[in-house]
Design a protein around this motif. Structure first.
Motif, PDB file in Angstrom:
ATOM      1  N   CYS A  22       0.802  -1.209   0.000  1.00  0.00           N
ATOM      2  CA  CYS A  22       0.000   0.000   0.000  1.00  0.00           C
ATOM      3  C   CYS A  22       0.838   1.263   0.000  1.00  0.00           C
ATOM      4  O   CYS A  22       0.318   2.341   0.287  1.00  0.00           O
ATOM      5  CB  CYS A  22      -0.940  -0.003   1.204  1.00  0.00           C
ATOM      6  SG  CYS A  22      -2.134  -1.337   1.137  1.00  0.00           S
ATOM      7  N   SER A  23       2.129   1.150  -0.246  1.00  0.00           N
ATOM      8  CA  SER A  23       2.942   2.351  -0.333  1.00  0.00           C
ATOM      9  C   SER A  23       2.447   3.196  -1.497  1.00  0.00           C
ATOM     10  O   SER A  23       2.339   2.716  -2.618  1.00  0.00           O
ATOM     11  CB  SER A  23       4.415   1.983  -0.544  1.00  0.00           C
ATOM     12  OG  SER A  23       4.894   1.252   0.563  1.00  0.00           O
ATOM     13  N   CYS A  24       2.115   4.448  -1.213  1.00  0.00           N
ATOM     14  CA  CYS A  24       1.504   5.305  -2.221  1.00  0.00           C
ATOM     15  C   CYS A  24       2.531   6.268  -2.804  1.00  0.00           C
ATOM     16  O   CYS A  24       3.264   6.918  -2.067  1.00  0.00           O
ATOM     17  CB  CYS A  24       0.358   6.109  -1.609  1.00  0.00           C
ATOM     18  SG  CYS A  24      -0.829   5.112  -0.698  1.00  0.00           S
ATOM     19  N   GLY A  25       2.574   6.347  -4.111  1.00  0.00           N
ATOM     20  CA  GLY A  25       3.426   7.331  -4.753  1.00  0.00           C
ATOM     21  C   GLY A  25       2.823   8.720  -4.571  1.00  0.00           C
ATOM     22  O   GLY A  25       1.605   8.879  -4.562  1.00  0.00           O
ATOM     23  N   HIS A  26       3.669   9.735  -4.389  1.00  0.00           N
ATOM     24  CA  HIS A  26       3.163  11.089  -4.173  1.00  0.00           C
ATOM     25  C   HIS A  26       2.583  11.662  -5.458  1.00  0.00           C
ATOM     26  O   HIS A  26       3.157  11.533  -6.536  1.00  0.00           O
ATOM     27  CB  HIS A  26       4.280  12.005  -3.673  1.00  0.00           C
ATOM     28  CG  HIS A  26       3.855  13.431  -3.561  1.00  0.00           C
ATOM     29  ND1 HIS A  26       2.919  13.847  -2.634  1.00  0.00           N
ATOM     30  CD2 HIS A  26       4.207  14.528  -4.286  1.00  0.00           C
ATOM     31  CE1 HIS A  26       2.726  15.148  -2.784  1.00  0.00           C
ATOM     32  NE2 HIS A  26       3.492  15.573  -3.766  1.00  0.00           N
ATOM     33  N   LYS A  32      -3.794  15.645  -9.642  1.00  0.00           N
ATOM     34  CA  LYS A  32      -5.119  15.075  -9.400  1.00  0.00           C
ATOM     35  C   LYS A  32      -6.177  15.778 -10.252  1.00  0.00           C
ATOM     36  O   LYS A  32      -7.037  15.143 -10.858  1.00  0.00           O
ATOM     37  CB  LYS A  32      -5.501  15.199  -7.927  1.00  0.00           C
ATOM     38  CG  LYS A  32      -4.770  14.289  -6.971  1.00  0.00           C
ATOM     39  CD  LYS A  32      -5.319  14.476  -5.566  1.00  0.00           C
ATOM     40  CE  LYS A  32      -4.606  13.608  -4.551  1.00  0.00           C
ATOM     41  NZ  LYS A  32      -5.187  13.752  -3.201  1.00  0.00           N
ATOM     42  N   CYS A  94      -4.756  -1.375   2.806  1.00  0.00           N
ATOM     43  CA  CYS A  94      -4.947  -0.041   2.238  1.00  0.00           C
ATOM     44  C   CYS A  94      -6.320   0.548   2.547  1.00  0.00           C
ATOM     45  O   CYS A  94      -6.510   1.747   2.434  1.00  0.00           O
ATOM     46  CB  CYS A  94      -4.828  -0.101   0.717  1.00  0.00           C
ATOM     47  SG  CYS A  94      -3.190  -0.464   0.112  1.00  0.00           S
ATOM     48  N   ASN A 117      -9.589   4.564  -0.338  1.00  0.00           N
ATOM     49  CA  ASN A 117      -8.552   3.879   0.419  1.00  0.00           C
ATOM     50  C   ASN A 117      -7.413   4.850   0.671  1.00  0.00           C
ATOM     51  O   ASN A 117      -7.495   6.030   0.283  1.00  0.00           O
ATOM     52  CB  ASN A 117      -8.061   2.608  -0.309  1.00  0.00           C
ATOM     53  CG  ASN A 117      -7.538   2.908  -1.699  1.00  0.00           C
ATOM     54  OD1 ASN A 117      -6.634   3.725  -1.872  1.00  0.00           O
ATOM     55  ND2 ASN A 117      -8.100   2.248  -2.706  1.00  0.00           N
ATOM     56  N   THR A 118      -6.360   4.392   1.320  1.00  0.00           N
ATOM     57  CA  THR A 118      -5.292   5.301   1.712  1.00  0.00           C
ATOM     58  C   THR A 118      -4.536   5.879   0.517  1.00  0.00           C
ATOM     59  O   THR A 118      -3.846   6.886   0.662  1.00  0.00           O
ATOM     60  CB  THR A 118      -4.288   4.584   2.629  1.00  0.00           C
ATOM     61  OG1 THR A 118      -3.833   3.393   1.980  1.00  0.00           O
ATOM     62  CG2 THR A 118      -4.932   4.209   3.955  1.00  0.00           C
ATOM     63  N   CYS A 119      -4.657   5.251  -0.644  1.00  0.00           N
ATOM     64  CA  CYS A 119      -3.954   5.737  -1.830  1.00  0.00           C
ATOM     65  C   CYS A 119      -4.889   6.379  -2.860  1.00  0.00           C
ATOM     66  O   CYS A 119      -4.437   6.772  -3.934  1.00  0.00           O
ATOM     67  CB  CYS A 119      -3.192   4.592  -2.499  1.00  0.00           C
ATOM     68  SG  CYS A 119      -1.870   3.893  -1.491  1.00  0.00           S
ATOM     69  N   SER A 120      -6.166   6.445  -2.579  1.00  0.00           N
ATOM     70  CA  SER A 120      -7.107   6.974  -3.564  1.00  0.00           C
ATOM     71  C   SER A 120      -7.012   8.488  -3.677  1.00  0.00           C
ATOM     72  O   SER A 120      -6.564   9.177  -2.755  1.00  0.00           O
ATOM     73  CB  SER A 120      -8.545   6.566  -3.208  1.00  0.00           C
ATOM     74  OG  SER A 120      -8.932   7.111  -1.969  1.00  0.00           O
ATOM     75  N   GLN A 123     -10.551  12.258  -0.990  1.00  0.00           N
ATOM     76  CA  GLN A 123     -10.056  12.519   0.362  1.00  0.00           C
ATOM     77  C   GLN A 123     -11.116  13.230   1.197  1.00  0.00           C
ATOM     78  O   GLN A 123     -12.040  13.859   0.658  1.00  0.00           O
ATOM     79  CB  GLN A 123      -8.805  13.395   0.296  1.00  0.00           C
ATOM     80  CG  GLN A 123      -9.046  14.726  -0.422  1.00  0.00           C
ATOM     81  CD  GLN A 123      -7.782  15.492  -0.714  1.00  0.00           C
ATOM     82  OE1 GLN A 123      -7.535  16.539  -0.135  1.00  0.00           O
ATOM     83  NE2 GLN A 123      -6.974  14.962  -1.639  1.00  0.00           N
TER      84      GLN A 123
END
Length: 209
Positions: A22-26, A32, A94, A117-120, A123
């Motif tokens: 679940c590591s999210c790229g910045h 966005k 995630c 989810n945490t990477c979506s 927000q």
């Protein structure tokens, strides 16, 4: 005792595996906005559990969160009925759990489903006016950008400009995010609220006490 150790080992394995997965790229807010076909702010008014969570087998279940649209910033929310989220996030997965009577800034790239989810891209909204003002500024064509240099106080989002002025910074993401004070140089846009929206970070240097 062996069973307890096995359970702990498995838990750590699953947590570390899912955390890694679940590591999210910045991705910047500007990216966005450019990627999304539809952008709107909603308030959740009804939640339905579709699949119950299963703690033993580690699935986190599924919820459909229905909403009313408060503000449309780009495109149209027509045809999009709900946000899909976890019924009960487990360990380090995630998944995120949506809550009732809360506001979300929705970014929809295609199709009619939105997953939280945490990477979506979607927000939670803490300041609707600030969020909508920032996005509307990004949507304006040929928006002039200036270069600013000074010290950023991360816990208050306060920017101390070298020209002696102070203002709040929006959308600044630095490598030293948790560093109390950072010397920064960035391209930014002045918003009608007098805050500065960061469009691109040129340089940063963590300051030591």
């Amino acid at each position: 005792m062996k069973n307890i150790i096995r359970i702990i080992t498995l838990s750590l394995y699953f947590c570390s595996s899912f955390a890694f997965a679940c590591s999210c790229g910045h991705i910047t807010l500007e990216e966005k906005v450019n990627l999304s076909e539809n952008i709107f702010i909603v308030e959740i008014n009804r939640i339905e559990t579709i699949i119950e969570a299963d703690d033993e087998n580690l699935p986190s279940g599924k919820r459909h969160a229905y909403f009313k649209v408060l503000e449309t910033l780009k495109g149209s929310p027509s045809g999009i009925e709900f946000i899909v989220s976890a019924e009960k996030p487990i360990c380090c997965m995630c998944h995120s759990k949506v809550t009732n009577n809360t506001k979300y800034l929705v970014f929809n790239t295609s199709g009619d489903k939105i997953f939280l989810n945490t990477c979506s891209l979607t927000q939670r909204v803490h300041d609707q006016n600030e969020q909508s003002e920032t996005i509307r500024a990004l949507l304006m064509p040929s928006q002039p950008s200036e270069v600013f240099t000074g010290v950023y106080v991360s816990n208050s989002q306060l920017f101390l400009n070298d020209d002696g002025t102070k203002t709040k910074l929006l959308q600044l993401a630095t490598e030293g995010y948790y560093t109390p004070m950072i010397r920064v140089s960035f391209g930014g846009i002045r918003l009608p609220s007098c805050k500065l929206m960061v469009t691109n970070l040129h340089d940063e240097l963590a300051l030591t006490e």
